[in-house]
Write a protein that holds these residues in place. Structure first.
Motif, PDB file in Angstrom:
ATOM      1  N   ASP A   1      18.385  32.059 -14.998  1.00 52.76           N
ATOM      2  CA  ASP A   1      19.396  33.039 -15.408  1.00 52.76           C
ATOM      3  C   ASP A   1      19.059  34.421 -14.859  1.00 52.76           C
ATOM      4  O   ASP A   1      19.933  35.134 -14.357  1.00 52.76           O
ATOM      5  N   ILE A   2      17.800  34.805 -14.961  1.00 50.47           N
ATOM      6  CA  ILE A   2      17.362  36.121 -14.482  1.00 50.47           C
ATOM      7  C   ILE A   2      17.529  36.221 -12.964  1.00 50.47           C
ATOM      8  O   ILE A   2      18.059  37.211 -12.450  1.00 50.47           O
ATOM      9  N   ILE A   3      17.097  35.186 -12.243  1.00 43.47           N
ATOM     10  CA  ILE A   3      17.216  35.197 -10.780  1.00 43.47           C
ATOM     11  C   ILE A   3      18.681  35.294 -10.362  1.00 43.47           C
ATOM     12  O   ILE A   3      19.033  36.077  -9.476  1.00 43.47           O
ATOM     13  N   VAL A   4      19.539  34.521 -11.006  1.00 39.34           N
ATOM     14  CA  VAL A   4      20.965  34.526 -10.686  1.00 39.34           C
ATOM     15  C   VAL A   4      21.585  35.895 -10.998  1.00 39.34           C
ATOM     16  O   VAL A   4      22.404  36.409 -10.225  1.00 39.34           O
ATOM     17  N   ASP A   5      21.176  36.511 -12.108  1.00 41.21           N
ATOM     18  CA  ASP A   5      21.699  37.830 -12.485  1.00 41.21           C
ATOM     19  C   ASP A   5      21.329  38.904 -11.459  1.00 41.21           C
ATOM     20  O   ASP A   5      22.114  39.810 -11.192  1.00 41.21           O
ATOM     21  N   ILE A   6      20.133  38.809 -10.902  1.00 42.27           N
ATOM     22  CA  ILE A   6      19.627  39.857 -10.010  1.00 42.27           C
ATOM     23  C   ILE A   6      19.992  39.617  -8.550  1.00 42.27           C
ATOM     24  O   ILE A   6      20.188  40.563  -7.795  1.00 42.27           O
ATOM     25  N   THR A   7      20.108  38.357  -8.165  1.00 40.48           N
ATOM     26  CA  THR A   7      20.401  38.024  -6.766  1.00 40.48           C
ATOM     27  C   THR A   7      21.759  37.334  -6.674  1.00 40.48           C
ATOM     28  O   THR A   7      22.398  37.096  -7.679  1.00 40.48           O
ATOM     29  N   ASP A   8      22.155  37.009  -5.468  1.00 41.46           N
ATOM     30  CA  ASP A   8      23.413  36.271  -5.293  1.00 41.46           C
ATOM     31  C   ASP A   8      23.147  34.796  -4.975  1.00 41.46           C
ATOM     32  O   ASP A   8      23.970  34.122  -4.376  1.00 41.46           O
ATOM     33  N   ILE A   9      21.993  34.320  -5.414  1.00 42.12           N
ATOM     34  CA  ILE A   9      21.616  32.924  -5.190  1.00 42.12           C
ATOM     35  C   ILE A   9      22.343  32.037  -6.195  1.00 42.12           C
ATOM     36  O   ILE A   9      22.420  32.355  -7.377  1.00 42.12           O
ATOM     37  N   ASP A  10      22.864  30.921  -5.719  1.00 42.49           N
ATOM     38  CA  ASP A  10      23.525  29.953  -6.587  1.00 42.49           C
ATOM     39  C   ASP A  10      22.473  29.228  -7.411  1.00 42.49           C
ATOM     40  O   ASP A  10      21.432  28.826  -6.891  1.00 42.49           O
ATOM     41  N   ARG A  11      22.740  29.055  -8.704  1.00 41.40           N
ATOM     42  CA  ARG A  11      21.743  28.440  -9.587  1.00 41.40           C
ATOM     43  C   ARG A  11      21.355  27.029  -9.146  1.00 41.40           C
ATOM     44  O   ARG A  11      20.242  26.589  -9.384  1.00 41.40           O
ATOM     45  N   SER A  12      22.237  26.321  -8.468  1.00 42.97           N
ATOM     46  CA  SER A  12      21.918  24.962  -8.000  1.00 42.97           C
ATOM     47  C   SER A  12      20.883  24.976  -6.867  1.00 42.97           C
ATOM     48  O   SER A  12      20.297  23.945  -6.550  1.00 42.97           O
ATOM     49  N   ASP A  13      20.651  26.146  -6.260  1.00 38.56           N
ATOM     50  CA  ASP A  13      19.661  26.269  -5.184  1.00 38.56           C
ATOM     51  C   ASP A  13      18.265  26.563  -5.701  1.00 38.56           C
ATOM     52  O   ASP A  13      17.311  26.629  -4.934  1.00 38.56           O
TER      53      ASP A  13
END
Length: 76
Positions: free
Chosen positions: A10-22
């Motif tokens: 959740d934190i990574i997705v919030d800060i970056t534009d990386i898709d959570r499935s990646d």
């Protein structure tokens, strides 16, 4: 999946534009997710806030993957 893993994702997705499935437990912050040092520091800062922990510089140097981060958080 691990609750800690989900929170980190959740934190990574919030800060970056990386898709959570990646994002997987074995994902390396630099090699797999291609995060900049600024993104990594923002992620670390948010993790410290959400988990109410302080990550030392020494610990920071030993973290290269999502799994490393989970192990550090769960060791607290």
């Amino acid at each position: 999946m691990n609750d800690c893993f989900e929170k980190i994702v959740d934190i990574i997705v919030d800060i970056t534009d990386i898709d959570r499935s990646d994002i997987e437990e074995e994902s390396q912050f630099l090699d797999d997710l291609d995060l900049s040092s600024l993104e990594i520091m923002a992620i670390i800062s948010e993790i410290e806030k959400r988990f109410s922990i302080e990550i030392t510089e020494e610990e920071l140097m030993s973290i290269s993957s999502v799994k490393d981060m989970i192990e550090l958080i769960e060791s607290r």
